[in-house]
Design an enzyme around this catalytic site. Structure first.
Site, short mmCIF file in Angstrom:
data_model
loop_
_atom_site.label_atom_id
_atom_site.label_comp_id
_atom_site.label_asym_id
_atom_site.label_seq_id
_atom_site.Cartn_x
_atom_site.Cartn_y
_atom_site.Cartn_z
N ASP A 166 1.80 6.50 5.37
CA ASP A 166 0.77 5.58 4.90
C ASP A 166 1.20 4.86 3.60
O ASP A 166 0.45 4.08 3.04
CB ASP A 166 -0.55 6.33 4.69
N ASP A 187 -11.98 7.37 3.71
CA ASP A 187 -10.76 7.16 4.49
C ASP A 187 -10.38 5.67 4.54
O ASP A 187 -9.29 5.33 4.97
CB ASP A 187 -10.96 7.72 5.90
N LYS A 199 -9.84 13.17 7.99
CA LYS A 199 -9.33 12.82 9.31
C LYS A 199 -9.25 14.06 10.18
O LYS A 199 -9.11 15.17 9.67
CB LYS A 199 -7.90 12.25 9.18
N LYS A 223 0.86 -1.19 0.00
CA LYS A 223 0.00 0.00 0.00
C LYS A 223 0.89 1.23 0.00
O LYS A 223 1.66 1.46 0.93
CB LYS A 223 -0.91 0.01 1.23
N GLU A 226 -9.32 3.85 2.26
CA GLU A 226 -8.85 3.92 0.88
C GLU A 226 -7.80 2.86 0.54
O GLU A 226 -7.61 2.52 -0.62
CB GLU A 226 -8.28 5.32 0.60
N ARG A 235 -7.67 -0.35 1.02
CA ARG A 235 -8.25 -1.55 0.38
C ARG A 235 -8.69 -1.26 -1.04
O ARG A 235 -8.70 -2.15 -1.89
CB ARG A 235 -9.40 -2.08 1.26
N ASP A 240 -2.34 10.38 3.43
CA ASP A 240 -3.74 10.02 3.63
C ASP A 240 -4.43 11.05 4.51
O ASP A 240 -4.32 11.00 5.73
CB ASP A 240 -3.83 8.63 4.26
#
Ligand code: BES
Ligand code: MN
Ligand code: ZN
Length: 502
Positions: A287, A346, A276, A264, A348, A350, A269
């Protein structure tokens, strides 16, 4: 990187910080004994004064020691010699590097007369050097006003009295440490420096000279392939998405079936429209820790010329709120053809990984696929920063991952996973699409893994490693400072070495 050289005996004129080993009960090695004698028993007196008895992992520093030219002596406790293994020496190397990295340019460790360990002197010496190398990593790129005493200086390590057979092992471990260092570097860089395109550029420059074949897909190509899930995340950012594939083939067989590693790579993010909270959001520069780890793994494996075929695939996007960002409730179509209702922008990771899974499986037909991802805050609630969580459809693959992790101290703990259609899997069914990207609050790491599993082809042994906690630690450990850990690189190097190399 710390450059390592070998010497048969101690250089009497060297000012290098000198490491001497002491066993349980204050037992000197021959090398330590000689220095103590030259200094009229100063080391022994210092040990008494400090209650230092050679316990495993303890280090006593003696400044400006008498009778030798060394700047300092570091007495390193190995405990009971018969139990002193590679880890004992690795941890000592790490601790000592942390102690001297801003004071000494050179370090020397004297293994003369160190006998009856759990491992050979060569293994002990090579792993001591590995510990030094790992812990000596620093990130001072943007600190322009460091005072001399704050600067990292340690650049050279001499291993004295270690068997010459330590050399190939030390070189192999140096390649692994270079992979760990590269992962930490990518992870520590901020989001304005590392974004999808610059991530690709930096990684390409690093891995191509090692013989890794690089393929990059841009947004046009991704759109043509139907990567609507990954592109939906990227559409709120001015930084275009990239898919980066790295192929290392050390088998000599063009058609070798690779082990696939997927990372990933959300280079920042914000959460997107499901924004967030502001406090702590700066953490989301890491991230992309999964992608950073995968890049580091490729550096390690190619650097030591692993006799295996391994492909690393990184899904690189930035998740931003914007007039063009995707909305909660949007439905996207993934490369697999499955549709996803995006209930929370959020969640995201996956959405990025599923298209990478589909592409990787179509392109390379792997039988084994591992993904590394800073996927859920929930895994930090479960395991804190100590262990990474592993979800797998294969007991055999899990067993291999667990033992590899144990061996190198990248610790992993297995988490539950239902079959497709099973209890946890049903929690992400959607009334309007094939699935939703959000489960209930409870078991957040599990439903994230269930989501990913829906994109794993039948017959593929797969493990998802949630490294949201392990990627970055608030406290220093033996082999890393506080901050980026490089988690996963050493685990995968060991996994490939033990199970996938001919
Ligand atoms: N990148 C985060 C997960 C994360 C959180 C990593 C904190 C490290 C520290 C991920 O994209 C995310 O935001 N996950 C959400 C999922 C939720 C909306 C279902 C989370 O964990 O809160
Ligand atoms: Mn997120
Ligand atoms: Zn994320």
């Amino acid at each position: 990187m710390t450059s390592v050289t070998f010497a048969a005996s101690r250089d009497e004129k060297s000012a290098a910080a000198l490491v001497l080993f002491v066993g349980e009960g204050g037992q000197f090695t021959a090398g330590a004994e000689a220095v103590d004698k030259a200094g009229g028993g100063q080391l022994g007196r210092a040990m008494k004064a400090a209650n230092f008895t050679g316990k495993k992992g303890k280090v006593l520093e003696v400044l400006a020691p008498a009778g030798v030219s060394a700047s300092r002596v570091l007495l390193a406790g190995i405990g009971e010699g018969a139990k002193a293994d590679a880890r004992t020496f690795e941890d000592l190397g790490g601790e000592i590097a942390a102690k001297v990295q801003t004071t000494d340019a050179e370090l020397a460790a004297d293994f003369t007369g160190i006998a009856d360990l759990a491992v050979g002197t060569d293994v002990a010496a090579a792993h001591f050097a590995h510990g030094v190398d790992l812990r000596n990593w620093r990130f001072d790129t943007y600190r322009t006003k460091l005072k001399d005493e704050q600067k990292g200086k340690l650049a050279k390590l001499t291993l004295i009295g270690a068997a010459a057979s330590a050399k190939p092992l030390a070189e192999r471990l140096a390649a692994v440490a270079a992979g760990v260092a590269f992962a930490k570097e990518l992870i520590t860089e901020p989001g304005n420096i590392i974004y999808p395109e610059s991530f690709v550029a930096r990684v390409k420059a690093k891995v191509e000279p090692l013989g890794v074949k690089v393929t990059v897909l841009d947004e046009k190509e991704l759109a043509k392939l139907g990567a609507g899930s990954m592109l939906g995340v990227a559409q709120g950012s001015v930084r275009p998405a990239r898919l980066l594939a790295m192929d290392w083939n050390g088998t000599g067989d063009e058609k070798a079936v690779p082990v696939a590693l997927v990372g990933k790579g959300v280079t920042f993010d914000t959460g997107g429209i499901s924004l967030k909270p502001g406090a702590g959001m700066e953490d989301m520069k890491w991230d992309m820790g999964g992608a950073g780890a995968v890049a580091g793994m490729m550096v390690a494996l190619a650097g030591r010329k692993a006799k295996a075929r391994v492909v690393g695939v990184c899904g690189l996007v930035e998740n931003m709120p914007d007039g063009n960002a995707q909305r909660p409730g949007d439905i996207v179509t993934s490369m697999s053809g499955q549709t996803v209702e995006v209930l929370n922008t959020d969640a995201e990771g996956r959405l990025v990984l599923n298209d990478c899974f589909t592409w990787t499986q179509r392109q390379y037909k792997p039988k084994v696929m591992l993904d590394f991802a800073t996927l859920t805050g929930a895994i930090i609630i479960s395991l804190a920063h100590h262990y990474a969580g592993v979800f797998s459809n294969s007991d055999a693959l899990w067993g291999k991952i667990e033992s590899s992790g144990k061996a190198v101290n990248d610790l992993v703990w297995r988490q539950p996973l239902s079959e497709k259609g099973g209890h946890y899997d049903q929690l992400i069914d959607s009334p309007v699409a094939d699935m939703k990207n959000l489960g209930p609050r409870e078991g957040g790491s599990i439903t994230a893994a269930q989501f990913l599993q829906r994109f794993v082809d039948d017959g593929v042994e797969w493990a998802h490693v949630d490294i949201a906690g392990a990627v970055w630690r608030p406290k220093a450990g033996a082999l890393h400072d506080k901050g980026a850990t490089g988690f996963g690189v050493r685990l995968v190097d060991k996994l490939i070495s033990d199970h996938f190399e001919g």
